[in-house]
Design a protein around this motif. Structure first.
Motif, PDB file in Angstrom:
ATOM      1  N   VAL A   1      35.983   6.002  68.875  1.00 33.97           N
ATOM      2  CA  VAL A   1      37.316   6.623  68.384  1.00 33.97           C
ATOM      3  C   VAL A   1      36.898   8.090  68.872  1.00 33.97           C
ATOM      4  O   VAL A   1      36.022   8.667  68.661  1.00 33.97           O
ATOM      5  CB  VAL A   1      37.192   6.498  66.940  1.00 33.97           C
ATOM      6  CG1 VAL A   1      38.484   7.204  66.450  1.00 33.97           C
ATOM      7  CG2 VAL A   1      37.427   4.885  66.478  1.00 33.97           C
ATOM      8  N   THR A   2      38.057   8.681  69.217  1.00 38.50           N
ATOM      9  CA  THR A   2      37.952   9.933  69.845  1.00 38.50           C
ATOM     10  C   THR A   2      38.300  10.961  68.380  1.00 38.50           C
ATOM     11  O   THR A   2      39.369  10.786  67.843  1.00 38.50           O
ATOM     12  CB  THR A   2      39.068  10.243  70.576  1.00 38.50           C
ATOM     13  OG1 THR A   2      38.695   9.545  71.970  1.00 38.50           O
ATOM     14  CG2 THR A   2      39.084  11.879  71.230  1.00 38.50           C
ATOM     15  N   VAL A   3      37.313  11.851  68.051  1.00 35.57           N
ATOM     16  CA  VAL A   3      37.532  12.692  66.628  1.00 35.57           C
ATOM     17  C   VAL A   3      37.716  14.109  67.530  1.00 35.57           C
ATOM     18  O   VAL A   3      37.165  14.511  68.415  1.00 35.57           O
ATOM     19  CB  VAL A   3      36.278  12.795  66.180  1.00 35.57           C
ATOM     20  CG1 VAL A   3      36.559  13.902  64.827  1.00 35.57           C
ATOM     21  CG2 VAL A   3      36.039  11.426  65.327  1.00 35.57           C
ATOM     22  N   GLU A   4      39.109  14.671  67.109  1.00 37.81           N
ATOM     23  CA  GLU A   4      39.524  15.945  67.752  1.00 37.81           C
ATOM     24  C   GLU A   4      39.596  16.938  66.532  1.00 37.81           C
ATOM     25  O   GLU A   4      40.079  16.659  65.508  1.00 37.81           O
ATOM     26  CB  GLU A   4      40.768  15.618  68.207  1.00 37.81           C
ATOM     27  CG  GLU A   4      41.096  14.704  69.507  1.00 37.81           C
ATOM     28  CD  GLU A   4      42.139  14.791  70.135  1.00 37.81           C
ATOM     29  OE1 GLU A   4      43.069  15.288  69.711  1.00 37.81           O
ATOM     30  OE2 GLU A   4      42.478  14.323  71.307  1.00 37.81           O
ATOM     31  N   THR A   5      39.123  18.098  66.809  1.00 43.57           N
ATOM     32  CA  THR A   5      38.992  19.043  65.871  1.00 43.57           C
ATOM     33  C   THR A   5      39.265  20.458  66.663  1.00 43.57           C
ATOM     34  O   THR A   5      39.216  20.473  67.836  1.00 43.57           O
ATOM     35  CB  THR A   5      37.604  19.167  64.992  1.00 43.57           C
ATOM     36  OG1 THR A   5      37.726  20.221  63.937  1.00 43.57           O
ATOM     37  CG2 THR A   5      36.672  19.883  65.998  1.00 43.57           C
ATOM     38  N   THR A   6      39.835  21.457  65.713  1.00 44.00           N
ATOM     39  CA  THR A   6      40.124  22.764  66.351  1.00 44.00           C
ATOM     40  C   THR A   6      39.067  23.851  66.293  1.00 44.00           C
ATOM     41  O   THR A   6      38.415  23.936  65.153  1.00 44.00           O
ATOM     42  CB  THR A   6      41.536  23.221  65.922  1.00 44.00           C
ATOM     43  OG1 THR A   6      42.210  22.120  66.277  1.00 44.00           O
ATOM     44  CG2 THR A   6      41.794  24.405  66.604  1.00 44.00           C
ATOM     45  N   GLU A   7      38.785  24.686  67.238  1.00 47.89           N
ATOM     46  CA  GLU A   7      37.521  25.309  67.194  1.00 47.89           C
ATOM     47  C   GLU A   7      38.150  26.765  67.940  1.00 47.89           C
ATOM     48  O   GLU A   7      38.964  26.800  68.872  1.00 47.89           O
ATOM     49  CB  GLU A   7      36.206  24.994  67.599  1.00 47.89           C
ATOM     50  CG  GLU A   7      35.829  23.987  67.020  1.00 47.89           C
ATOM     51  CD  GLU A   7      34.270  23.655  67.674  1.00 47.89           C
ATOM     52  OE1 GLU A   7      33.445  22.949  67.019  1.00 47.89           O
ATOM     53  OE2 GLU A   7      34.242  23.761  68.746  1.00 47.89           O
TER      54      GLU A   7
ATOM     55  N   GLY B   1      35.115  11.419  57.146  1.00 49.52           N
ATOM     56  CA  GLY B   1      35.934  11.519  55.957  1.00 49.52           C
ATOM     57  C   GLY B   1      36.991  10.710  56.034  1.00 49.52           C
ATOM     58  O   GLY B   1      37.949  10.663  55.335  1.00 49.52           O
ATOM     59  N   ILE B   2      36.917   9.421  56.930  1.00 56.35           N
ATOM     60  CA  ILE B   2      37.585   8.531  57.248  1.00 56.35           C
ATOM     61  C   ILE B   2      37.404   7.250  56.466  1.00 56.35           C
ATOM     62  O   ILE B   2      36.138   6.769  56.664  1.00 56.35           O
ATOM     63  CB  ILE B   2      37.853   8.085  58.589  1.00 56.35           C
ATOM     64  CG1 ILE B   2      38.418   9.286  59.534  1.00 56.35           C
ATOM     65  CG2 ILE B   2      38.807   6.874  59.068  1.00 56.35           C
ATOM     66  CD1 ILE B   2      40.012   9.384  59.159  1.00 56.35           C
ATOM     67  N   ASP B   3      38.241   6.701  55.541  1.00 56.88           N
ATOM     68  CA  ASP B   3      37.992   5.389  54.960  1.00 56.88           C
ATOM     69  C   ASP B   3      38.521   4.289  55.825  1.00 56.88           C
ATOM     70  O   ASP B   3      39.475   3.857  56.059  1.00 56.88           O
ATOM     71  CB  ASP B   3      38.823   5.465  53.613  1.00 56.88           C
ATOM     72  CG  ASP B   3      38.676   4.100  52.794  1.00 56.88           C
ATOM     73  OD1 ASP B   3      37.786   3.389  53.354  1.00 56.88           O
ATOM     74  OD2 ASP B   3      39.330   4.007  51.917  1.00 56.88           O
TER      75      ASP B   3
ATOM     76  N   ASP C   1      42.511   4.609  67.889  1.00 54.30           N
ATOM     77  CA  ASP C   1      42.119   5.602  69.161  1.00 54.30           C
ATOM     78  C   ASP C   1      41.474   6.619  68.741  1.00 54.30           C
ATOM     79  O   ASP C   1      40.680   7.047  69.331  1.00 54.30           O
ATOM     80  CB  ASP C   1      43.238   5.621  69.977  1.00 54.30           C
ATOM     81  CG  ASP C   1      44.153   4.116  70.506  1.00 54.30           C
ATOM     82  OD1 ASP C   1      43.513   3.471  71.420  1.00 54.30           O
ATOM     83  OD2 ASP C   1      45.387   4.035  69.591  1.00 54.30           O
ATOM     84  N   SER C   2      42.290   7.534  67.959  1.00 52.96           N
ATOM     85  CA  SER C   2      41.667   8.764  67.667  1.00 52.96           C
ATOM     86  C   SER C   2      41.964   9.272  66.151  1.00 52.96           C
ATOM     87  O   SER C   2      42.902   8.930  65.269  1.00 52.96           O
ATOM     88  CB  SER C   2      42.414   9.868  68.665  1.00 52.96           C
ATOM     89  OG  SER C   2      43.842   9.805  68.337  1.00 52.96           O
ATOM     90  N   VAL C   3      41.245  10.299  65.793  1.00 49.53           N
ATOM     91  CA  VAL C   3      41.195  10.968  64.491  1.00 49.53           C
ATOM     92  C   VAL C   3      41.323  12.348  64.454  1.00 49.53           C
ATOM     93  O   VAL C   3      40.752  13.067  65.527  1.00 49.53           O
ATOM     94  CB  VAL C   3      39.871  10.546  63.579  1.00 49.53           C
ATOM     95  CG1 VAL C   3      39.748  11.529  62.379  1.00 49.53           C
ATOM     96  CG2 VAL C   3      39.908   8.988  63.171  1.00 49.53           C
ATOM     97  N   ASN C   4      42.192  12.874  63.782  1.00 44.91           N
ATOM     98  CA  ASN C   4      42.357  14.300  63.965  1.00 44.91           C
ATOM     99  C   ASN C   4      41.644  14.928  62.482  1.00 44.91           C
ATOM    100  O   ASN C   4      41.737  14.554  61.473  1.00 44.91           O
ATOM    101  CB  ASN C   4      43.644  14.947  63.677  1.00 44.91           C
ATOM    102  CG  ASN C   4      44.484  14.802  65.064  1.00 44.91           C
ATOM    103  OD1 ASN C   4      43.855  14.571  65.900  1.00 44.91           O
ATOM    104  ND2 ASN C   4      45.583  14.349  64.879  1.00 44.91           N
ATOM    105  N   THR C   5      40.760  15.979  62.640  1.00 40.81           N
ATOM    106  CA  THR C   5      40.179  16.641  61.476  1.00 40.81           C
ATOM    107  C   THR C   5      40.285  18.214  61.524  1.00 40.81           C
ATOM    108  O   THR C   5      40.462  18.754  62.525  1.00 40.81           O
ATOM    109  CB  THR C   5      38.664  16.431  61.498  1.00 40.81           C
ATOM    110  OG1 THR C   5      37.919  16.865  60.163  1.00 40.81           O
ATOM    111  CG2 THR C   5      38.015  16.728  62.660  1.00 40.81           C
ATOM    112  N   GLY C   6      40.336  18.713  60.379  1.00 34.58           N
ATOM    113  CA  GLY C   6      40.805  20.162  60.166  1.00 34.58           C
ATOM    114  C   GLY C   6      39.476  21.106  60.210  1.00 34.58           C
ATOM    115  O   GLY C   6      38.417  20.492  60.161  1.00 34.58           O
TER     116      GLY C   6
ATOM    117  N   SER D   1      40.546  14.464  57.254  1.00 35.09           N
ATOM    118  CA  SER D   1      40.470  13.776  58.469  1.00 35.09           C
ATOM    119  C   SER D   1      41.716  12.719  58.271  1.00 35.09           C
ATOM    120  O   SER D   1      42.044  12.237  57.026  1.00 35.09           O
ATOM    121  CB  SER D   1      39.376  13.098  58.808  1.00 35.09           C
ATOM    122  OG  SER D   1      38.249  14.135  59.080  1.00 35.09           O
ATOM    123  N   ALA D   2      42.247  12.434  59.434  1.00 37.40           N
ATOM    124  CA  ALA D   2      43.542  11.398  59.211  1.00 37.40           C
ATOM    125  C   ALA D   2      43.540  10.815  60.658  1.00 37.40           C
ATOM    126  O   ALA D   2      43.168  11.186  61.771  1.00 37.40           O
ATOM    127  CB  ALA D   2      44.806  12.142  58.704  1.00 37.40           C
TER     128      ALA D   2
END
Length: 940
Positions: A782-788, A759-761, A699-704, A691-692
């Motif tokens: 915070v908006t967490v975005e992942t791909t499905e 997984g965000i520090d 505002d937001s976090v991207n996670t794989g 995650s990053a």
């Protein structure tokens, strides 16, 4: 490194030139005897020769296949591989912001869905896409292949197969493209030397850039060798306008409390800040007002409080320019050896290096979180064209534009070694064995400096494709300033991609491509590692210890002027701003001593094992010839995806059947049908298990998602052609695909305090993030975005038509070729599919023994690109007109000396996109300008 590689290329050329006593065997033609006879009846050269070869290849194919050939001077019909392929129906170009073709996509879906091969081998290039937006192109580790690294002089033909066969390398849902490098036998027997020298003139910067190409080959019955070296310099200058985020950003009046940047209305949350304290420029423009007076900003803006607070502006709006130079050096070394007439051994080596050095300057007139630089609004005009209420024009007093400057230094290298052996064991048995090894490395250093211009009055008017922005504070360099923190960002990354392959196929039948059975095995490995670097100590402390405070105190001494917007048609805004003098700035803050270390590593590797069996049959139906190709491919994929915080393994197998047939309904009409299954593996950039943060704020976090499944497609094609002579024909094809495995972004609202579960520090925040956190704590969402993977299939269907027409009956050497593709995509869940749009192209040509002239027109309709914060963004329609001409000089006739002239993008077409809900609102727009090339080429 580049200098050493240049020397290596020169040595290769010298060694190969000394191989005059050796040769390459001519490659075996695949056309049948009757077509060979008909081809011999037509004596043509140049572009018509390339068209003739393309027509013959299509006529002799079983499935739906098109080829582009180099002309008799070894030159592709366009300035790069992508644009040469664009002449094939169903092929769409993705362009760099410089206007040059970079990637290709077949039949609607994106470039990742097209499998690119080099001499039948997998290819991986560690490049980073184009330079739109932040400079990474949005595809840091995808499956796309950037074709602009390869000059056209290295290749003899480009093949696009739109229907799958069992022997094809899997990976392309929509198509398979094989780039065949030139060999000595392509140029005939004996010694052959060809050269080309040219210089291009780019209207965008008024500068010229040289290019040189040299080819030497020797060929006889037993040996052959070929070497090609191409060196090119390119001065680049692109002006444009960019938006980050849609008009969902709003403003509020900043609090009058000391040391606070909150909204005055505590119930309001907004991105921008207005102030009601008169600035010096506001006071100067309004009688009776002194600096520091309190004013009524709602009266000034001409709006109510609710109207002003709901006036939409983009997260960032900016005018940009990219200026610099790119140098490339490429070479091809090819050998063939035939110890007897039943065996041929080949070795092909491709090497390419590029260096790029340029500066990208972004002048942000709108920017989020302007807490330290609030402004006074005046005469705000709003408009709502379907995408919400947004600012159409207005004046901003006390404004400081925010300038971002990126200093790019890039190196890209590629090396591929491809040995192969063809052995005719007996009349009925033949063995083909090939191997490949490629390595590609990319390194980019791009530090990012951020600063504010002098304070002044900004006017904004959305009155064209690019808004008009004026500012009174740009010339006062001594008033430029940097923030206390966050004014400098380290940018350094590298990427390495490797491929290994071994392919073997055993053929049974005197001509197994016509009547026989082919068995094969393929083993391919591809790996890619991507590393991001950072300073091992606190950046602000390092900068302060190395004199950054002195730089900030005298920032005007480190500012140099740069021109803006000069290539944008009908642009009336500012034309110059101050930019960082990077050499002086780096020296002043001891940039060389930062000792950058990798702090974020991603890696993906895939091991693919495939077995196939393919049958070819030639028979008759109702007395007419019928050819068929059928087979099945078994594929096992072992996938490893890792970051520095975790790793996963996935393994899956797929069975891919295929069947194609062509019937000669008459001597001149061919009817074709094809059915197949194909796959494209998931985008690695969506699969990394980490995650990053998605931006500089919280505002937001991207996670794989490492469990993404591949795209799979069921394909059906039907069509045919009418050939009315050796060169001319018309064709029509209908195709349909049912594609599963599409992905969608899932958005999950998460409280900041719970981000450790993703997984965000949260203990290591930048000052900007700390400031934003203080405004919303303890209820920061915070908006967490992942791909499905999404359920349901996407149906892609369309029509392709092509017409190649010589006009010899009007004038010998006159003719045209044109193609058109109509395409549509419908998803069962209603999701919009990116990149799907209609296109057409046409080329009119005239040539004789002395003169060759071609005029080519491309048109691509706009397509949905992506969603920006819930608002769809669509590319605008784009047309491009290119001209190519040559004149054969009357002296030294044996050397075919010709003067060449080429012109690209004659009408200075932009590359542009807009907000789909409001087509008057530009999202991005780039103006690459026209390019003109003058040169000489010949042979001896």
């Amino acid at each position: 490194m580049f200098a050493r590689n240049r020397l290596a290329h020169v040595i290769i050329a010298a060694v190969a030139s000394g191989l005059g006593s050796q040769s390459l065997l001519a490659q075996e033609a695949t056309t049948d005897e009757s077509d060979s006879l008909s081809l011999e009846e037509v004596e043509v050269t140049g572009y018509r020769d390339a068209l003739l070869n393309s027509t013959a290849a299509k006529r002799n194919s079983v499935g739906f296949k098109d080829e582009v050939f180099a002309d008799d001077m070894g030159k592709m019909p366009s300035q790069n591989l992508a644009e040469s392929l664009a002449q094939i129906p169903g092929v769409k170009i993705s362009r760099e912001v410089s206007g040059e073709g970079q990637r290709i996509a077949v039949r609607g879906l994106g470039p990742a869905f097209t499998k690119i091969a080099l001499n039948g081998n997998s290819i991986g290039i560690a490049s980073m896409g184009n330079l739109n937006q932040s400079g990474n192109g949005g595809q840091l580790a995808g499956r796309e292949v950037d074709l602009d690294i390869f000059p056209t002089e290295l290749f003899g033909s480009l093949t696009v197969e739109k229907t799958a066969t069992a022997r094809q390398l899997e990976g392309g849902v929509t198509g398979y493209v094989n780039m065949r490098t030139m060999r000595a036998s392509d140029l005939g027997d004996g010694h052959n030397t060809r050269f080309a020298l040219e210089s291009d003139y780019r209207a965008s910067n008024g500068e010229t850039s040289p290019k040189g190409a040299f080819t030497y080959s020797f060929n006889n019955d037993q040996f052959g060798a070929l070497v090609t070296v191409v060196n090119k310099d390119a001065n680049r200058h692109v002006d444009g306008y960019e938006t980050v985020g849609n008009n969902a950003q709003f403003g509020c009046l900043i609090t009058d409390q000391p040391d606070s940047v909150d909204c005055r209305d505590s119930d309001t949350s907004a991105t921008f800040r207005f102030t009601d304290v008169a600035s010096a420029d506001y006071a100067a423009a309004h009688d009776g007002v002194s600096e520091g007076d309190t004013i009524d900003i709602y009266q000034s803006a001409g709006l109510s409080e609710d109207e002003l607070n709901s006036a939409g502006m983009p997260y960032i709006g900016r005018v940009m320019t990219t200026q610099g130079q790119k140098e490339s050096l490429s070479s091809l070394l090819s050998f063939q050896y035939r110890p007897h007439d039943r065996m041929e051994a080949s070795l092909d080596i491709v090497h390419a290096d590029t260096e790029a050095d340029f500066v990208r300057t972004e002048v942000m007139h709108f920017y989020r979180r302007n807490y330290d630089t609030p402004y006074i609004p005046e005469n705000f005009q709003l408009v709502d064209n379907g995408n919400g209420n947004r600012l159409r024009s207005g004046t901003f007093y006390g404004n400081r534009a925010w300038v971002g400057s990126r200093d790019y230094d890039e190196d890209l290298s590629y090396l591929s070694i491809m040995p192969s052996v063809d052995w005719q064991i007996s009349d009925a048995w033949k063995l083909n064995v090939s191997a490949s090894k490629s390595d590609s490395e990319f390194e980019r250093d791009n530090p990012y400096g951020l600063f504010f211009t002098g304070e002044g009055t900004m006017t904004f008017a959305d009155d064209g494709d690019v808004p008009t922005v004026e500012h009174t504070g740009f010339d006062n360099y001594q008033d430029y300033m940097m923030a206390d923190s966050g004014y400098f960002r380290v940018g350094h990354e590298d990427r390495e991609t490797e491929t290994r392959g071994f392919h073997a196929q055993l053929e049974w039948g005197e001509d197994a491509d016509v009547n026989g059975v082919i068995f094969g095995i393929a083993s391919d490995e591809i790996s890619s590692r991507h590393r991001f670097y950072d300073i091992p100590t606190d950046l602000d402390e390092y900068l302060t210890a190395n004199g950054a405070d002195n730089v900030k105190a005298a920032l005007g001494d480190y500012i140099t002027p740069i021109d803006m917007g000069e290539n944008i048609d009908n642009y009336n805004g500012f034309d110059r701003v101050g930019d960082l003098d990077w050499n002086a700035f780096k020296k002043a803050v001891n940039y060389a001593g930062m000792n950058l270390q990798p702090n974020d590593i991603t890696e993906i590797s895939e091991e693919v094992t495939a077995f196939f069996v393919e049958t070819n049959l030639e028979t008759e139906v109702a007395g007419r010839p019928l050819r068929a190709n059928g087979g099945v491919r078994y594929v096992d994929t072992d996938q490893y995806v890792a970051t520095d915080t975790g790793a996963t393994n996935e393994d899956y197998t797929k069975i891919l059947p295929s069947l194609s047939a062509v019937l000669d309904a008459t001597d001149s009409i061919k009817l074709r049908v094809s059915s197949s299954r194909s796959l494209t593996r998931a985008n690695p950039a969506d699969m990394f298990p980490n995650s990053a943060w998605a931006g500089s704020g919280i505002d937001s976090v991207n996670t794989g998602n490492p469990n993404l499944q591949p795209f799979e497609s069921s394909n059906f094609d039907i069509g045919g052609e009418w050939y009315f002579n050796e060169l001319g024909y018309v064709g029509l094809t209908y195709f349909t695909k049912d594609v599963t495995g599409f992905t969608a972004t899932s958005t999950i609202p998460v409280n900041f305090e719970d981000l450790d579960e993703w997984g965000i520090d949260t203990s290591d925040l930048s000052q900007t993030q700390e400031d934003q956190l203080s405004l919303c704590s303890p209820d920061c969402i915070v908006t967490v975005e992942t791909t499905e993977n999404i359920n349901g299939a996407t149906e892609v269907d369309g029509w392709e038509a092509v017409w190649v027409q010589p006009l010899e009956f009007l004038l010998p050497g006159l003719g045209f070729n044109t193609s058109v593709t109509f395409i549509d995509a419908v998803n069962e869940n209603g999701d919009e599919i990116s990149g799907v749009s209609d296109s057409y192209s046409g080329t009119a040509y005239y040539e004789n023994d002395i003169v060759q002239v071609r005029l080519t027109y491309y048109h691509q309709e706009g397509a949905h690109q992506f969603d920006s914060w819930g608002a769809p963004v669509t590319g605008r329609d784009r047309s491009q007109l290119d001209l190519s001409a040559s004149y054969r000089l009357p002296f030294l006739p044996d050397n075919d000396l010709s003067i060449t002239f080429d012109a690209y993008n004659l009408t200075n077409e932009k590359i542009s996109s807009y907000m789909e809900l409001d087509n008057s609102q530009t999202f991005n727009s780039y103006s690459p300008g026209a390019m003109y090339t003058l040169g000489i080429r010949g042979s001896f």
